[in-house]
Design a protein around this motif. Structure first.
Motif, PDB file in Angstrom:
ATOM      1  N   SER A   6       0.797  -1.149   0.094  1.00 22.83           N
ATOM      2  CA  SER A   6       0.107   0.139  -0.019  1.00 22.83           C
ATOM      3  C   SER A   6       0.813   1.198   0.010  1.00 22.83           C
ATOM      4  CB  SER A   6      -0.905  -0.021   1.052  1.00 22.83           C
ATOM      5  OG  SER A   6      -0.283  -0.169   2.517  1.00 22.83           O
ATOM      6  N   PHE A   7       0.279   2.230  -0.746  1.00 17.26           N
ATOM      7  CA  PHE A   7       0.872   3.551  -0.591  1.00 17.26           C
ATOM      8  C   PHE A   7       1.131   4.243   0.620  1.00 17.26           C
ATOM      9  CE2 PHE A   7       0.676   8.312  -1.579  1.00 17.26           C
ATOM     10  CZ  PHE A   7       1.938   8.359  -1.994  1.00 17.26           C
ATOM     11  N   GLU A  37       7.695   3.540  -5.310  1.00 18.13           N
ATOM     12  CA  GLU A  37       6.634   3.772  -4.426  1.00 18.13           C
ATOM     13  C   GLU A  37       5.676   4.984  -4.827  1.00 18.13           C
ATOM     14  OE1 GLU A  37       4.693   3.777  -0.559  1.00 18.13           O
ATOM     15  OE2 GLU A  37       6.465   2.689  -1.117  1.00 18.13           O
ATOM     16  N   LEU A  38       6.303   5.889  -5.649  1.00 18.89           N
ATOM     17  CA  LEU A  38       5.414   6.736  -6.410  1.00 18.89           C
ATOM     18  C   LEU A  38       4.191   6.238  -7.163  1.00 18.89           C
ATOM     19  CD1 LEU A  38       4.636  10.006  -6.650  1.00 18.89           C
ATOM     20  CD2 LEU A  38       6.281  10.045  -8.356  1.00 18.89           C
ATOM     21  N   SER A  39       4.591   5.151  -7.794  1.00 23.40           N
ATOM     22  CA  SER A  39       3.879   4.386  -9.029  1.00 23.40           C
ATOM     23  C   SER A  39       2.399   3.974  -8.336  1.00 23.40           C
ATOM     24  CB  SER A  39       4.479   3.149  -9.594  1.00 23.40           C
ATOM     25  OG  SER A  39       4.600   2.157  -8.789  1.00 23.40           O
ATOM     26  N   LYS A  40       2.547   3.734  -7.071  1.00 18.66           N
ATOM     27  CA  LYS A  40       1.473   3.419  -6.255  1.00 18.66           C
ATOM     28  C   LYS A  40       0.215   4.443  -6.249  1.00 18.66           C
ATOM     29  CE  LYS A  40       4.281   0.287  -3.472  1.00 18.66           C
ATOM     30  NZ  LYS A  40       4.795  -0.070  -1.958  1.00 18.66           N
ATOM     31  N   LEU A  41       1.018   5.569  -5.984  1.00 14.80           N
ATOM     32  CA  LEU A  41      -0.142   6.776  -6.278  1.00 14.80           C
ATOM     33  C   LEU A  41      -0.946   6.943  -7.574  1.00 14.80           C
ATOM     34  CD1 LEU A  41      -1.210   9.413  -4.939  1.00 14.80           C
ATOM     35  CD2 LEU A  41       0.765  10.713  -6.286  1.00 14.80           C
ATOM     36  N   PHE A  42      -0.310   6.482  -8.631  1.00 20.95           N
ATOM     37  CA  PHE A  42      -1.081   6.451  -9.901  1.00 20.95           C
ATOM     38  C   PHE A  42      -2.018   5.243  -9.973  1.00 20.95           C
ATOM     39  CE2 PHE A  42       3.000   8.350 -11.492  1.00 20.95           C
ATOM     40  CZ  PHE A  42       2.478   9.600 -11.859  1.00 20.95           C
ATOM     41  N   HIS A  43      -1.618   4.264  -8.977  1.00 24.48           N
ATOM     42  CA  HIS A  43      -2.790   3.068  -9.034  1.00 24.48           C
ATOM     43  C   HIS A  43      -3.896   3.685  -8.134  1.00 24.48           C
ATOM     44  CE1 HIS A  43      -4.215  -0.912  -8.674  1.00 24.48           C
ATOM     45  NE2 HIS A  43      -4.248  -0.658  -7.246  1.00 24.48           N
ATOM     46  N   ILE A  44      -3.439   4.466  -6.903  1.00 26.55           N
ATOM     47  CA  ILE A  44      -4.742   5.135  -6.343  1.00 26.55           C
ATOM     48  C   ILE A  44      -5.642   5.746  -7.304  1.00 26.55           C
ATOM     49  CG2 ILE A  44      -5.459   6.738  -4.408  1.00 26.55           C
ATOM     50  CD1 ILE A  44      -2.979   5.940  -2.872  1.00 26.55           C
ATOM     51  N   PHE A 166      -9.136  10.367  -0.990  1.00 27.37           N
ATOM     52  CA  PHE A 166      -7.832  10.070  -1.410  1.00 27.37           C
ATOM     53  C   PHE A 166      -6.846  10.458  -0.365  1.00 27.37           C
ATOM     54  CE2 PHE A 166      -4.011  12.711  -2.971  1.00 27.37           C
ATOM     55  CZ  PHE A 166      -3.619  11.935  -3.882  1.00 27.37           C
ATOM     56  N   ILE A 167      -6.777  11.459   0.738  1.00 20.67           N
ATOM     57  CA  ILE A 167      -6.163  11.534   1.603  1.00 20.67           C
ATOM     58  C   ILE A 167      -6.265  10.602   2.576  1.00 20.67           C
ATOM     59  CG2 ILE A 167      -5.905  13.106   3.697  1.00 20.67           C
ATOM     60  CD1 ILE A 167      -7.136  15.388   2.052  1.00 20.67           C
ATOM     61  N   GLU A 168      -7.352  10.013   2.808  1.00 20.28           N
ATOM     62  CA  GLU A 168      -7.307   8.577   3.615  1.00 20.28           C
ATOM     63  C   GLU A 168      -6.327   7.366   3.083  1.00 20.28           C
ATOM     64  OE1 GLU A 168     -11.528   7.542   3.660  1.00 20.28           O
ATOM     65  OE2 GLU A 168     -12.135   9.140   5.075  1.00 20.28           O
ATOM     66  N   LYS A 169      -6.418   7.197   1.831  1.00 19.44           N
ATOM     67  CA  LYS A 169      -5.523   6.465   1.015  1.00 19.44           C
ATOM     68  C   LYS A 169      -4.037   6.929   1.438  1.00 19.44           C
ATOM     69  CE  LYS A 169      -8.598   3.977  -1.595  1.00 19.44           C
ATOM     70  NZ  LYS A 169      -8.504   2.346  -1.692  1.00 19.44           N
ATOM     71  N   LEU A 170      -3.501   7.781   1.810  1.00 19.03           N
ATOM     72  CA  LEU A 170      -2.229   8.115   2.077  1.00 19.03           C
ATOM     73  C   LEU A 170      -1.621   7.356   3.243  1.00 19.03           C
ATOM     74  CD1 LEU A 170      -2.412  11.899   1.370  1.00 19.03           C
ATOM     75  CD2 LEU A 170      -1.857  10.316  -0.038  1.00 19.03           C
ATOM     76  N   LYS A 171      -2.409   6.808   3.902  1.00 18.65           N
ATOM     77  CA  LYS A 171      -1.761   5.792   4.894  1.00 18.65           C
ATOM     78  C   LYS A 171      -1.150   6.508   6.116  1.00 18.65           C
ATOM     79  CE  LYS A 171      -3.554   2.071   3.095  1.00 18.65           C
ATOM     80  NZ  LYS A 171      -4.837   1.602   3.605  1.00 18.65           N
TER      81      LYS A 171
END
Length: 209
Positions: A6-7, A37-44, A166-171
């Motif tokens: 996870s991101f 790690e940044l590529s996971k942001l594109f997945h989000i 989106f902010i919640e997905k930032l972990k």
């Protein structure tokens, strides 16, 4: 190499922070670790930037291969790599993608993510991610995309989650910490972008095919 599923925005910040040194030298290995790690942001972000993410994965793989090659020492930093390829006239190699051309694609995407993170942090809590993302895209990556892709992105942004989601997905531990790391990450990415931009401008490499 980032191996977490996870991101994590704090992890992303630390990875990017570690790749640029006090003298503005940018370490290639640390940079590609951060980009994984940044590529996971594109997945989000979902299908909107799936084409960017697949390109990022490919480019990261190419740079890792250069770091395993007999010329690995020439690819330790951005500066060394570009000087080496300019001297050997391989920057626009048609047979194998050069490190300079490969990095340029990641460099362009970094401008977008830096702008996106900055704008998400600065936006009102009720602002739509679709609007924030479209504005960031139009100011950055769209300059390098043909009309058809630009129009596709403009339609696809409406599938994005809310800013809150989106902010919640930032972990992060909480939304405040998440926004704080968004801002810090945007700043360090912008610094890396500016240093890299100066190298490409000096060597006149922005037009690599």
């Amino acid at each position: 190499m980032a191996s977490h599923d996870s991101f994590d925005i704090e992890r992303l910040y630390k990875l990017f922070h570690s790749c640029i040194k006090d003298d503005d030298t940018i370490d290639m290995d640390e940079y590609v670790n951060a980009y994984e790690e940044l590529s996971k942001l594109f997945h989000i972000l979902g299908s909107v930037f799936s084409f960017v993410n697949s390109d990022v994965v490919e480019k990261v793989g190419i740079l890792r291969d250069y770091r395993k090659s007999p010329e690995a020492a020439e690819y330790e930093t951005f500066e060394k790599m570009i000087k080496y390829e300019v001297a050997n006239k391989t920057t626009d190699n048609k047979k194998n993608a050069s490190g300079s051309r490969t990095l340029l694609r990641l460099h362009r995407a970094l401008e977008f993510t830096s702008r996106l993170m900055h704008d998400v942090k600065a936006a009102d809590e009720h602002e739509k991610m679709s609007h924030i993302t479209k504005e960031a895209y139009d100011a950055t990556l769209s300059k390098h995309h043909p009309w058809l892709i630009r129009k596709g992105v403009h339609v696809a942004v409406y599938t994005l989650p809310t800013r809150k989601h989106f902010i919640e997905k930032l972990k992060a531990k909480d939304p405040v910490q998440g926004l704080e790391y968004l801002g810090k990450t945007a700043d360090i990415q912008q610094r890396i972008f500016n240093v890299t931009e100066a190298i490409y401008t000096r060597e006149d490499l922005h037009g690599l095919p």
